[in-house]
Structure formats: structure tokens, C-alpha cells
Write a protein that holds these residues in place. Structure first.
Motif, mmCIF file in Angstrom:
data_model
loop_
_atom_site.group_PDB
_atom_site.id
_atom_site.type_symbol
_atom_site.label_atom_id
_atom_site.label_comp_id
_atom_site.label_asym_id
_atom_site.label_seq_id
_atom_site.Cartn_x
_atom_site.Cartn_y
_atom_site.Cartn_z
ATOM 1 N N VAL A 46 93.700 35.331 79.900
ATOM 2 C CA VAL A 46 94.716 34.283 79.985
ATOM 3 C C VAL A 46 94.037 32.918 79.948
ATOM 4 C CG1 VAL A 46 96.568 33.267 81.357
ATOM 5 C CG2 VAL A 46 96.287 35.755 81.301
ATOM 6 N N LEU A 47 94.503 32.065 79.033
ATOM 7 C CA LEU A 47 94.044 30.677 78.961
ATOM 8 C C LEU A 47 95.163 29.781 79.472
ATOM 9 C CD1 LEU A 47 92.459 30.583 75.364
ATOM 10 C CD2 LEU A 47 91.343 31.161 77.524
ATOM 11 N N VAL A 48 94.838 28.891 80.402
ATOM 12 C CA VAL A 48 95.826 27.972 80.972
ATOM 13 C C VAL A 48 95.399 26.548 80.645
ATOM 14 C CG1 VAL A 48 96.976 27.204 83.084
ATOM 15 C CG2 VAL A 48 96.288 29.594 82.856
ATOM 16 N N GLY A 49 96.284 25.777 80.018
ATOM 17 C CA GLY A 49 95.934 24.416 79.616
ATOM 18 C C GLY A 49 96.802 23.364 80.284
ATOM 19 N N LYS A 50 96.171 22.397 80.926
ATOM 20 C CA LYS A 50 96.908 21.287 81.545
ATOM 21 C C LYS A 50 97.539 20.421 80.458
ATOM 22 C CE LYS A 50 96.052 16.932 84.026
ATOM 23 N NZ LYS A 50 95.014 16.049 84.582
ATOM 24 N N GLY A 51 98.858 20.196 80.590
ATOM 25 C CA GLY A 51 99.576 19.462 79.551
ATOM 26 C C GLY A 51 100.298 18.228 80.045
ATOM 27 N N ILE A 52 99.612 17.343 80.747
ATOM 28 C CA ILE A 52 100.217 16.062 81.151
ATOM 29 C C ILE A 52 100.167 15.137 79.929
ATOM 30 C CG2 ILE A 52 100.076 14.052 82.662
ATOM 31 C CD1 ILE A 52 100.912 16.474 84.199
ATOM 32 N N THR A 53 101.315 14.949 79.268
ATOM 33 C CA THR A 53 101.317 14.199 78.003
ATOM 34 C C THR A 53 101.145 12.698 78.205
ATOM 35 O OG1 THR A 53 103.743 14.158 77.997
ATOM 36 C CG2 THR A 53 102.656 15.949 76.789
ATOM 37 N N PHE A 54 101.410 12.214 79.411
ATOM 38 C CA PHE A 54 100.979 10.869 79.789
ATOM 39 C C PHE A 54 100.902 10.804 81.303
ATOM 40 C CE2 PHE A 54 100.964 6.307 80.544
ATOM 41 C CZ PHE A 54 99.977 5.941 79.650
ATOM 42 N N ASP A 55 99.834 10.186 81.792
ATOM 43 C CA ASP A 55 99.584 10.140 83.228
ATOM 44 C C ASP A 55 99.435 8.701 83.699
ATOM 45 O OD1 ASP A 55 98.978 10.657 85.848
ATOM 46 O OD2 ASP A 55 96.889 11.206 85.449
ATOM 47 N N ILE B 222 96.694 35.633 76.304
ATOM 48 C CA ILE B 222 97.904 34.932 76.728
ATOM 49 C C ILE B 222 97.564 33.454 76.903
ATOM 50 C CG2 ILE B 222 99.742 34.765 78.457
ATOM 51 C CD1 ILE B 222 99.696 37.472 77.053
ATOM 52 N N GLY B 223 98.412 32.585 76.399
ATOM 53 C CA GLY B 223 98.249 31.146 76.604
ATOM 54 C C GLY B 223 99.381 30.623 77.470
ATOM 55 N N ILE B 224 99.054 29.893 78.510
ATOM 56 C CA ILE B 224 100.061 29.306 79.401
ATOM 57 C C ILE B 224 99.832 27.801 79.458
ATOM 58 C CG2 ILE B 224 100.936 29.176 81.767
ATOM 59 C CD1 ILE B 224 100.109 32.074 82.152
ATOM 60 N N ILE B 225 100.883 27.034 79.174
ATOM 61 C CA ILE B 225 100.770 25.571 79.184
ATOM 62 C C ILE B 225 101.910 24.966 79.998
ATOM 63 C CG2 ILE B 225 100.829 23.467 77.789
ATOM 64 C CD1 ILE B 225 99.629 25.138 75.486
ATOM 65 N N PRO B 226 101.641 24.481 81.227
ATOM 66 C CA PRO B 226 102.632 23.679 81.942
ATOM 67 C C PRO B 226 102.522 22.240 81.453
ATOM 68 C CG PRO B 226 100.704 24.054 83.331
ATOM 69 C CD PRO B 226 100.414 24.689 81.998
ATOM 70 N N THR B 227 103.610 21.669 80.965
ATOM 71 C CA THR B 227 103.510 20.333 80.379
ATOM 72 C C THR B 227 104.645 19.435 80.843
ATOM 73 O OG1 THR B 227 103.469 19.074 78.296
ATOM 74 C CG2 THR B 227 104.604 21.204 78.246
ATOM 75 N N CYS B 228 104.285 18.210 81.217
ATOM 76 C CA CYS B 228 105.254 17.205 81.656
ATOM 77 C C CYS B 228 104.565 15.847 81.656
ATOM 78 C CB CYS B 228 105.793 17.535 83.051
ATOM 79 S SG CYS B 228 104.540 17.469 84.362
ATOM 80 N N ALA C 110 100.308 33.480 86.130
ATOM 81 C CA ALA C 110 99.387 34.318 85.347
ATOM 82 C C ALA C 110 99.177 35.702 85.960
ATOM 83 C CB ALA C 110 98.040 33.613 85.201
ATOM 84 N N GLU C 111 99.443 35.849 87.248
ATOM 85 C CA GLU C 111 99.233 37.132 87.928
ATOM 86 C C GLU C 111 100.017 38.267 87.282
ATOM 87 O OE1 GLU C 111 100.221 36.714 92.029
ATOM 88 O OE2 GLU C 111 98.727 35.133 92.395
ATOM 89 N N ARG C 112 101.211 37.947 86.744
ATOM 90 C CA ARG C 112 102.090 39.000 86.223
ATOM 91 C C ARG C 112 101.522 39.691 84.990
ATOM 92 N NH1 ARG C 112 107.510 36.357 85.505
ATOM 93 N NH2 ARG C 112 106.786 35.483 87.475
ATOM 94 N N PHE C 113 100.527 39.088 84.355
ATOM 95 C CA PHE C 113 99.926 39.691 83.165
ATOM 96 C C PHE C 113 98.764 40.631 83.503
ATOM 97 C CE2 PHE C 113 101.818 35.671 81.663
ATOM 98 C CZ PHE C 113 102.687 36.186 80.706
ATOM 99 N N GLU C 114 98.436 40.750 84.788
ATOM 100 C CA GLU C 114 97.318 41.575 85.234
ATOM 101 C C GLU C 114 96.079 41.318 84.362
ATOM 102 O OE1 GLU C 114 98.495 45.655 85.439
ATOM 103 O OE2 GLU C 114 100.155 45.265 86.826
ATOM 104 N N PRO C 115 95.614 40.088 84.355
ATOM 105 C CA PRO C 115 94.574 39.678 83.408
ATOM 106 C C PRO C 115 93.185 40.236 83.716
ATOM 107 C CG PRO C 115 95.051 37.896 84.929
ATOM 108 C CD PRO C 115 96.044 38.976 85.223
ATOM 109 N N SER C 116 92.392 40.379 82.656
ATOM 110 C CA SER C 116 90.976 40.713 82.835
ATOM 111 C C SER C 116 90.211 39.477 83.288
ATOM 112 C CB SER C 116 90.382 41.251 81.536
ATOM 113 O OG SER C 116 90.448 40.264 80.510
ATOM 114 N N ALA C 117 90.708 38.300 82.902
ATOM 115 C CA ALA C 117 90.115 37.024 83.308
ATOM 116 C C ALA C 117 91.110 35.911 83.012
ATOM 117 C CB ALA C 117 88.805 36.765 82.567
ATOM 118 N N VAL C 118 91.028 34.859 83.800
ATOM 119 C CA VAL C 118 91.845 33.662 83.573
ATOM 120 C C VAL C 118 90.904 32.466 83.485
ATOM 121 C CG1 VAL C 118 93.619 32.123 84.511
ATOM 122 C CG2 VAL C 118 93.842 34.606 84.785
ATOM 123 N N VAL C 119 91.083 31.655 82.442
ATOM 124 C CA VAL C 119 90.292 30.425 82.285
ATOM 125 C C VAL C 119 91.263 29.265 82.154
ATOM 126 C CG1 VAL C 119 88.567 29.188 80.922
ATOM 127 C CG2 VAL C 119 88.462 31.696 81.087
#
Length: 504
Positions: A268-277, A319-325, A368-377
Motif C-alpha cells: 500500500v502506497l499512501v500519498g499526502k495530498g494537501i493541494t494548498f497549505d 493499493i494507492g491511497i490519497i487523502p486530499t484537501c 490501510a489496515e483493511r487491505f491486510e498489506p504486506s507493507a505500507v509506505v
């Protein structure tokens, strides 16, 4: 730019320009020696006059060299032969692209891939040739108005077609495979750069979600977008708190590249998506705040990596997960002192609203826990403290598993997209203690990048996890201002290695 693989003699290959290397102390490479022979010592005579000594990053353009089919010949300095490495090889490629960027040579034939580089196969050399050439030739002018014809003509200058020559006919098949890999990686890096370079009034959370959907349709992978009401039902109080000061609706993007075995646990790859901070109520200083459009480069790198692995048709479940706001200040914005309830149930005291990246990532890590990942980055432009610690050369790497950390470090070295393993000892955890909640969102000035990682680690206890702080490596400031596309190369190398290991 178009690429093709050739196996030809340098004097016979017809192009606008043939590119060859010269080592320091005027020592000719094999291709240069061949051209010197057919030209009756023309190159040797030029070098004896002192116009070039072969130092790294230097170039010399020659015209109408006797006995050579190409109109021009570009000599590229390689530095000392004994020190010629992968890094020097890439520098030579960049120098050649730069030298031809404003000239009339649109079709070029390069013999740099023939150069012997320690431990590099023909496949790897050609892959690097494609990656580095396209990286060096990258221009972002999608939203510039072309004011006149001269500007249009200037944009057309540079290499349009590149013939990459290999030494042996038996290497052609291997080189073509390397070219395909290099083009796929360059495509992902360019996509990540484009997303980062777009202005924040264009690249909104909604825009990122649309880009993910378009990518999924083109490359046939699943994409799901969770909206505000669904996020409320999931209990993502931390993520939603960051978004509540903005009129732009938050998006939670889930991408699924499922090309591995059915029983294979995904990465699972998780990317921070703050489009403006802006920093929110804890408002940032105005100087250089425009660069906070790059606070979504973690998300951009995940999208870029998905583009690359899709074009490679990588046999791996990812799996790619992107929370963005956006993080904006208004009457509804989160205040310092507020206490949030995260998806995990842990409560968080907000001491600084500008430490918002960890607040959106913590809910994504729980999801990400629900995907039972081998690794999360997770990948995030998380802390200015990481820039102070490592500058702009290395990405900060934190992990709860040393084997995973070593995988990522090796991938960074192999892809020339390096990271540095930072400590995350239990000694740092008490800095996040709060009198009013389970955890505070900052731990003070000392060890800022480490305490940020420690915060995230509280939400990543159920799997092997690593955190990449790319605050110093995701973009450049100043004259060369723009996104770098990092760490798409590192992530791609990591995933390719995982896919290769799963075949064994």
C-alpha cells in the motif's frame, strides 16, 4: 520525443548530430576513436588545440566532420575514466541534452550508451538514457500563453528523435526492454512533475480525483473516490477537521493495481495530498507561500508511480491511497487547542494547525489496515525540519521494520533517488504527550521530523510501515523552480524488486 535502438557504426549513422564521449586528458571513447580514424585524425587535432579537455559536463559542437554522415558532432566530457560511474554517465547525458536544447539538431544519435559503466548492463544503461534524457528535456508550459511565433519556434527546438546505439547486435533485444522500462518511469516522473507544477486553483482535490479516475480508465485499474459523507461514516474525524476550513470538498482516493497473484498481500502506497497549505489558523509567513502548492507532491508521486507500474504491467498487487484537501483559515477552520477523534479512535490535541499532513495521513494509515498489506509506505512533504536535517539531496526514511527500511534504501541507491534512514526510537514518543488527549500533533522544535514520524507510527502498528519525508526533495526553488518527480524512481524500483521476489 521518439526513441529507437540502433546497432550501427558512428560514421554511417545518418542524423542531425552524433553524440560521443571524451574522457578527461583528451582520451577518446571507442566511438570517438572510430570517428577519429575515419576523419583522418580530425578529432585529435581539434583536442590538441585545447578547445576541450574532457572534463565532466563540458561539450563541444563540431560541424561537417570529414567522413562522418551526420551534419554535426557533439563531444561530451566524461571526466576521469577511472571515476566514470552511473552518476557521471547520467551527467553526460544531461549535458548532451542541454547542449542540443536550443539548436537545430532535432534528430540525434547517441553513442553514450556504449560507454562501459561499472556493473551496468546494456538494459540498465538504455533505461537510464531514456529516463535522464526526458527528465533533462522536461518543460512545463501547459498553461503558458504562446505570445508569438518565435516563442512557438523556440519550443520546437531540441531533440525530437533520439537513436540510442548499442555495441553488439546481441544487445538490441535487451536494450529495447531497457528502453520500455525507462520510458515508463519517465512517464510517471513527468506526470508527477506536471501535477506538482500546476497552480492550486487548477490542481484541487477534485482535480486529483479526476486524474486518478482518468488514469484508472486508461490503464484498467480500479479507482474509488470517497466523499465527505462517506468519510464521516468511517469516522475520519482527523482528516475531515483539516478540510473544514476550505470551500473545496475533500476527496479520499483509492486505486487498486491488482496484477499479482490472488492470494498475494498488497503493498500500500499512501500519498499526502494537501493541494494548498496556508498553515490554517497557524498561518504560514507570506514569503514563498506560493510553493505550498507542492504540498501534494506525495499524492503526485503515488499517482506517478501508478502510471509507471501500469505501463510496465507490473505483476504485483499495489493499493494507492490519497487523502486530499486544502488547509485554509476561515471561521470553520480547526483551531489550536481543538481535540479531534481519528478513525482509529485515538484522540489528538491540535497544538499547531500547520502540522496538518500527519492529521490526514493518520486516518489513511488506519484505513490501510483493511487491505491486510504486506507493507505500507507513506509519502509526504511533511516537515521543514527534514530539510534542515538532510537538505535537498536525500529523502528522510523512517520505519518500524528494518528489513523494509533496507529494501527502500537499496531501491533509492539503485534508482539514484536516495533516502537516509533516520532514528525513531521510543525515547522520542513522550514528546507527543498531551494533558487533554491521547496524543498531541506536534512535539516541539527539537527533532521535528522524527516526532512527526513517531506520530504516524501510532497509527501503523498492525503492519510493516515506512514513512518517506520528501519535504526537501519533492521540488526545487529559485531559478530552477519546479517539481522533481521524486520519489517515483525509488518507489518504482522498490515495487519492481518486490515483483521479482514474488516470482522466485
Amino acid at each position: 520525443m521518439e526513441f529507437s535502438i540502433k546497432n550501427d557504426n558512428p560514421e554511417k549513422l545518418l542524423s542531425d548530430c552524433v553524440i560521443i564521449g571524451v574522457y578527461e586528458s583528451q582520451k577518446l571513447s571507442n566511438a570517438a576513436l572510430a570517428l577519429d580514424n575515419v576523419s583522418g585524425g580530425y578529432l585529435s587535432n581539434i583536442l590538441k588545440r585545447g578547445d576541450m579537455d574532457g572534463k565532466a559536463d563540458t561539450t563541444l559542437m563540431l560541424h561537417n566532420v570529414p567522413g562522418v554522415a551526420s551534419e554535426r558532432m557533439l563531444l561530451v566530457g566524461l571526466g576521469k575514466e577511472s571515476e566514470f560511474s552511473e552518476k557521471q554517465y547520467c551527467k553526460a547525458i544531461r549535458a548532451s541534452v542541454k547542449a542540443l536544447s536550443n539548436g537545430g539538431a532535432s534528430k540525434a544519435a547517441t553513442f553514450l550508451a556504449e560507454l562501459p559503466v561499472k556493473q551496468l548492463s546494456a538494459k540498465r544503461k538504455v533505461a537510464l538514457m531514456a529516463e535522464t534524457t526526458l527528465d533533462a528535456a522536461y518543460r512545463f508550459d501547459a498553461i503558458k500563453r504562446k505570445k508569438d511565433e518565435s516563442k512557438k519556434e523556440e519550443a520546437k527546438k531540441g531533440i525530437a528523435t533520439l537513436y540510442i546505439n548499442v555495441t553488439l547486435a546481441s544487445e538490441v533485444k535487451e536494450a529495447k526492454a531497457g528502453l520500455a522500462d525507462g520510458l515508463a518511469l519517465a512517464s510517471g516522473v513527468s506526470f508527477a512533475k506536471d501535477l506538482g507544477n500546476l497552480p492550486p486553483n487548477v490542481c484541487t482535490p477534485t482535480y486529483l480525483a479526476e486524474q486518478a479516475q482518468t488514469l484508472g480508465k486508461k490503464h484498467d485499474f480500479k479507482v474509488k473516490i470517497l466523499e465527505r459523507e462517506e468519510l464521516k461514516k468511517l469516522g475520519m474525524g482527523s482528516f475531515l477537521a483539516v478540510s473544514q476550513g476550505s470551500e473545496e470538498p475533500p476527496k479520499f482516493i483509492i486505486m487498486q493495481h491488482l496484477k499479482g497473484k490472488k492470494d498475494q498481500k498488497p503493498v500500500v502506497l499512501v500519498g499526502k495530498g494537501i493541494t494548498f497549505d496556508t498553515g490554517g489558523i497557524s498561518l504560514k509567513p507570506g514569503a514563498e507561500m506560493d510553493e505550498m502548492k507542492y504540498d501534494m507532491c506525495g499524492a503526485a508521486s503515488v499517482l506517478g508511480t501508478f502510471k509507471t507500474i501500469s505501463e510496465m504491467d507490473l505483476a504485483l498487487n499495489v493499493i494507492g491511497i490519497i487523502p486530499t484537501c486544502e488547509n485554509m483559515p476561515d471561521g470553520r477552520a480547526t483551531r489550536p487547542g481543538d481535540v479531534l477523534t481519528s478513525m482509529s479512535g485515538l484522540t489528538i490535541e491540535v497544538l499547531n494547525t500547520d502540522a496538518e499532513g500527519r492529521l490526514i495521513l493518520c486516518d489513511a494509515l488506519t484505513y490501510a489496515e483493511r487491505f491486510e498489506p504486506s507493507a505500507v509506505v507513506d509519502v509526504a512533504t511533511l516537515t521543514g525540519a527534514c530539510v534542515i536535517a538532510l537538505g535537498h539531496h536525500a529523502t528522510g526514511l523512517f520505519s518500524n521494520n528494518d528489513d523494509l527500511a533496507n529494501e527502500l534504501l537499496k531501491a533509492g541507491e539503485a534508482s539514484l533517488d536516495r533516502a537516509w534512514h533516520m532514528p525513531m526510537w521510543d525515547d522520542y514518543q513522550p514528546l507527543l504527550d498531551s494533558n487533554f488527549a491521547d496524543i498531541a500533533n506536534i512535539g516541539g522544535r527539537a527533532a521535528g521530523s522524527i516526532t512527526a514520524a513517531c506520530f504516524l507510527s501510532r497509527f501503523a502498528k498492525k503492519y510493516d510501515w515506512a514513512h518517506l519525508d520528501i519535504a526537501g526533495t519533492a521540488w526545487k526553488s529559485g531559478k530552477e523552480k519546479g517539481g522533481t518527480g521524486r520519489p517515483v524512481p525509488l518507489l518504482t524500483e522498490f515495487l519492481v524488486n518486490r515483483a521479482n521476489s514474488s516470482k522466485k
